[in-house]
Each structure stands twice: as structure tokens, then as C-alpha cells.
Design a protein around this motif. Structure first.
Motif, PDB file in Angstrom:
ATOM      1  N   VAL A  26      -5.182  -4.205  -7.229  1.00  9.41           N
ATOM      2  CA  VAL A  26      -4.177  -3.154  -7.407  1.00  9.41           C
ATOM      3  C   VAL A  26      -4.579  -2.228  -8.560  1.00  9.41           C
ATOM      4  CG1 VAL A  26      -1.774  -2.728  -8.018  1.00  9.41           C
ATOM      5  CG2 VAL A  26      -2.341  -4.548  -6.412  1.00  9.41           C
TER       6      VAL A  26
ATOM      7  N   ARG B 178       1.364   6.719  -6.916  1.00 13.35           N
ATOM      8  CA  ARG B 178       0.272   7.682  -7.138  1.00 13.35           C
ATOM      9  C   ARG B 178       0.760   9.107  -6.969  1.00 13.35           C
ATOM     10  NH1 ARG B 178      -3.929   4.198  -4.701  1.00 13.35           N
ATOM     11  NH2 ARG B 178      -2.831   4.588  -2.763  1.00 13.35           N
TER      12      ARG B 178
ATOM     13  N   ASP C  42      -7.054   0.176  -7.387  1.00  8.37           N
ATOM     14  CA  ASP C  42      -6.453   1.108  -6.448  1.00  8.37           C
ATOM     15  C   ASP C  42      -5.675   2.244  -7.113  1.00  8.37           C
ATOM     16  OD1 ASP C  42      -6.650   1.127  -3.784  1.00  8.37           O
ATOM     17  OD2 ASP C  42      -4.694   0.216  -3.395  1.00  8.37           O
ATOM     18  N   VAL C  43      -4.920   1.948  -8.149  1.00 10.69           N
ATOM     19  CA  VAL C  43      -4.016   2.978  -8.675  1.00 10.69           C
ATOM     20  C   VAL C  43      -4.238   3.393 -10.124  1.00 10.69           C
ATOM     21  CG1 VAL C  43      -2.079   2.499  -7.113  1.00 10.69           C
ATOM     22  CG2 VAL C  43      -2.183   1.343  -9.313  1.00 10.69           C
TER      23      VAL C  43
ATOM     24  N   ALA D 204       0.842  -1.205   0.000  1.00 10.72           N
ATOM     25  CA  ALA D 204       0.000   0.000   0.000  1.00 10.72           C
ATOM     26  C   ALA D 204       0.879   1.258   0.000  1.00 10.72           C
ATOM     27  CB  ALA D 204      -0.922  -0.020   1.211  1.00 10.72           C
TER      28      ALA D 204
ATOM     29  N   ASP E 116       1.014   4.134  -2.897  1.00  9.01           N
ATOM     30  CA  ASP E 116       0.868   5.560  -2.546  1.00  9.01           C
ATOM     31  C   ASP E 116       1.969   6.396  -3.191  1.00  9.01           C
ATOM     32  OD1 ASP E 116      -1.318   5.991  -1.052  1.00  9.01           O
ATOM     33  OD2 ASP E 116      -0.346   5.687   0.899  1.00  9.01           O
TER      34      ASP E 116
END
Ligand SMILES: Nc1ncnc2c1ncn2[C@@H]1O[C@H](COP(=O)(O)OP(=O)(O)OP(=O)(O)O)[C@@H](O)[C@H]1O
Ligand SMILES: [Mg+2]
Length: 333
Positions: free
Chosen positions: A222, A203, A225-226, A196, A200
């Protein structure tokens, strides 16, 4: 160059390898592009051609054992990398385009300090002094969230945790502020908390540096998430392409639906995970027509025709010939 033009545009990329069966084509007519400040996910099961596509785009495949078709184009900021000499490619790699490789632990040299390894790329491309390169290495280690970077520059890779080594790899990749970063399964070897944190970091590099990222993974969680956009690969071809929300809500290819059903979900009332029966065939056994057909729960006699990617709605393409006759189940968020 204007900002809305993709920084990387791969089109009709086809790659073959020499084998006992002769030349076998493992990647066929793959096209994708990524804009500044965006993350494109490439997802698919093992052996679908994700790494080969990106290694070929970077000009990193051994030319004695592999062949990139002459019709393939890889435009990086308007320059076609397939037309460059090895020497020109070396100048571009690490400078305008960089890659984090699938096996990060083997990509760091145990005999050199991390500072040396980060500084090496800067010196090669920027011709700065050793002192300036080292100062920049400390800045970069700081940028990727390594605590106490001024002492970590003197550390050797073996003394760092997996997550810290992955941060060092990212620092090396972005050292010369490339326009494009290709990250091949950069978090697979890491535990979920560290994963994670790395996501981050990527990102924030997209948002703060405007980096365009190609993110390879087999994990749709994943992707959710991104990624901004996603291409799904199966057996060397793209089967679906879309923005990330649409593919989760309204998948348009049975293979994507299968990947979604196999995805672990918190609080799901679906019970056991779905699995896609069968396996990805080896390249010399790719079926004619739709390559997913032998594993597809929706196949019928119409599926033997050519597998072509077609637009099904704005910004959403599918290679399934049965769309729109079949209704596929997505994940409602
Ligand atoms: N150097 C090589 N020589 C011959 N065949 C290769 C070579 N590298 C990859 N292949 C073949 O190309 C196909 C695609 O491999 P690739 O590594 O791109 O898969 P992938 O999607 O990245 O899978 P994974 O999720 O396991 O990393 C596979 O069938 C693989 O066996
Ligand atoms: Mg791979």
C-alpha cells in the motif's frame, strides 16, 4: 503561508502511558512532516507506535492515563497543537485536521443516518443551516464516489457495505476541507478490489484538493501504491525515513529490509516469504541502544550505542549504526 512549508510538522513527539510498571514511554522523539498535496506513509509492525503517535498529535489521548513530553511540537499550519486548550483543539479537529480511525465500523453511530453524521461536523464547524448542511452532505457523498448520494443520505450505516462505510468515514473527515487527513489503516478491513478503490479516492483527494495525508499501514504494498514519502517505525521510534522509491530500491535499515522481504509479490521467484524472527518487545522491555538489535541479522558489538537517526544520502535517513558497512537488499522495480 507559502506552499512549500509542510502543513503538518511533528517534532520530538514522545508519549508515555501509565502502567503497572509506572510511566512507560511507548513513543520516543518521533518527527515527521507532510506537505500539501503529498501522502506520507507510516509503516511498522503491530505495536510500533503508529496509532499512538497520530492520536497524540491530534490531542486525542486521555490526559489522565497518558503524557506527552513538554518538548514535543505539533505544528499545524504554523499553530502548535500541543499548546492549545481542549476547547481550541476541538475547533481545529474536524476543521483543519481530521482523522479516519483504525476501527471505522465502530466510529459510525448506528442510530443516525449517514447524512446526519456527515452533516453534523459541517454544522458544528461552519454554523450553516440544517438544510445547507444536508445539501453539502449529498455533495460530499458524491465526491467520495457513493452512487445515488441523494438517497444514501437517508440510509443507516448497517445497510451499507464495508467499502461504502469507509467512503462515508472519508466524507465525514473531509467535510470541512481540512488541510491534513490522518488515515489509520483505512483499508485493512476491506477486500482487495474495494481497497484499490479507496486508495484511488485518497490519491485523487491529494491531487485534486491538495490534501496532505498521513497514511498509517503495516502493508508496504500500500505504501508503494499511494505514498510519496515514508517513515518506518519500530518499537516507538523512527528507524528510517525516505522518499518511497529510495526505500524500496535501497533500504538503509535492516528492519526495512526485513519488511520488504516479507512483502508478498506477484511473479516473485523468491519462493517462501521471508519473516523477521522474534517480535516487537513490549515498551517496558525496549532494549537500550538499537531496539531492533535482538532481531537483527547484522548486529554486532557496535550496536549497543545510542539509536540516532542520521542522514545517509539526500532525503534519506537511517538509525542503523552499521550503515554504510552493510549492504541491504531492496526490490528492483
Ligand atoms: N491506551 C493505552 N494505554 C497503554 N498502552 C497503550 C495504549 N494504547 C497503545 N498502547 C501501547 O502503545 C504501543 C503502541 O501502540 P500503537 O497502537 O500505537 O501501535 P500501532 O503501531 O498502531 O499497532 P497496530 O498496527 O497494531 O495498530 C503498544 O505497545 C500498545 O500496547
Ligand atoms: Mg494502530
Amino acid at each position: 503561508m507559502t506552499d512549500d512549508r509542510p502543513v503538518l510538522e511533528v517534532s520530538d513527539l514522545s508519549v508515555s502511558f501509565a502502567s503497572e510498571q509506572g510511566w512507560v514511554r511507548v513513543v520516543e522523539e518521533v518527527s515527521f512532516s507532510v506537505e500539501r498535496g503529498k501522502i506520507l506513509g507510516i509503516v511498522g509492525e503491530s505495536g510500533s507506535g503508529k496509532s499512538v503517535s497520530c492520536l497524540a498529535a491530534m490531542g486525542l489521548l486521555d490526559s489522565r492515563a497518558s503524557r506527552v513530553d513538554a518538548s514535543s511540537r505539533v505544528l499545524l499550519e504554523g499553530t502548535d497543537l500541543t499548546r492549545l486548550s481542549q476547547r481550541q483543539l476541538r475547533d481545529v479537529r474536524g476543521d483543519r485536521i481530521a482523522m479516519i480511525f483504525q476501527e471505522p465500523m465502530t466510529s459510525l453511530n448506528p442510530a443516525f443516518t449517514v447524512g446526519n453524521q456527515v452533516a453534523e461536523g459541517i454544522r458544528a464547524h461552519r454554523g450553516v443551516s440544517a438544510r445547507q448542511a444536508k445539501r453539502r452532505a449529498v455533495e460530499l457523498l458524491d465526491l467520495v464516489g457513493i452512487p445515488d448520494p441523494a438517497s444514501i443520505v437517508h440510509a443507516y450505516p448497517h445497510s451499507l457495505s464495508g467499502g461504502m462505510r469507509q467512503r462515508v468515514m472519508i466524507a465525514m473527515a473531509v467535510a470541512c476541507e481540512p488541510a491534513v487527513l490522518i488515515a489509520d489503516e483505512p483499508t485493512t478491513a476491506l477486500d482487495v478490489t474495494v481497497q484499490a478503490q479507496i486508495l484511488d479516492l485518497l490519491r485523487s483527494m491529494r491531487d485534486d484538493l491538495g490534501l496532505a495525508i498521513v497514511f498509517i499501514t503495516h502493508d508496504l504494498g500500500v505504501i508503494a501504491d499511494v505514498c510519496d514519502d515514508v517513515v518506518v517505525m519500530y518499537a516507538g521510534k523512527i528507524v528510517e525515513r525516505s522518499d518511497v522509491d529510495s526505500i524500496f530500491e535501497t533500504p538503509q535499515h535492516p528492519y526495512s529490509e526485513g519488511l520488504l522481504a516479507a512483502m508478498p509479490r506477484l511473479g516473485s521467484d523468491k519462493g517462501a516469504l521471508g519473516i523477521i524472527p522474534g517480535r516487537v518487545p513490549p515498551p517496558w522491555e525496549f532494549p537500550h541502544g538499537c531496539r531492533f538489535e535482538p532481531r537483527c541479522p547484522y548486529s554486532d558489538e557496535a550496536c549497543g550505542g545510542p539509536q540516532v537517526l542520521r542522514q545517509v544520502s539526500v532525503g534519506h535517513e537511517s538509525a542503523c549504526g552499521r550503515i554504510p558497512d552493510i549492504r541491504l537488499e531492496g526490490i528492483v522495480s
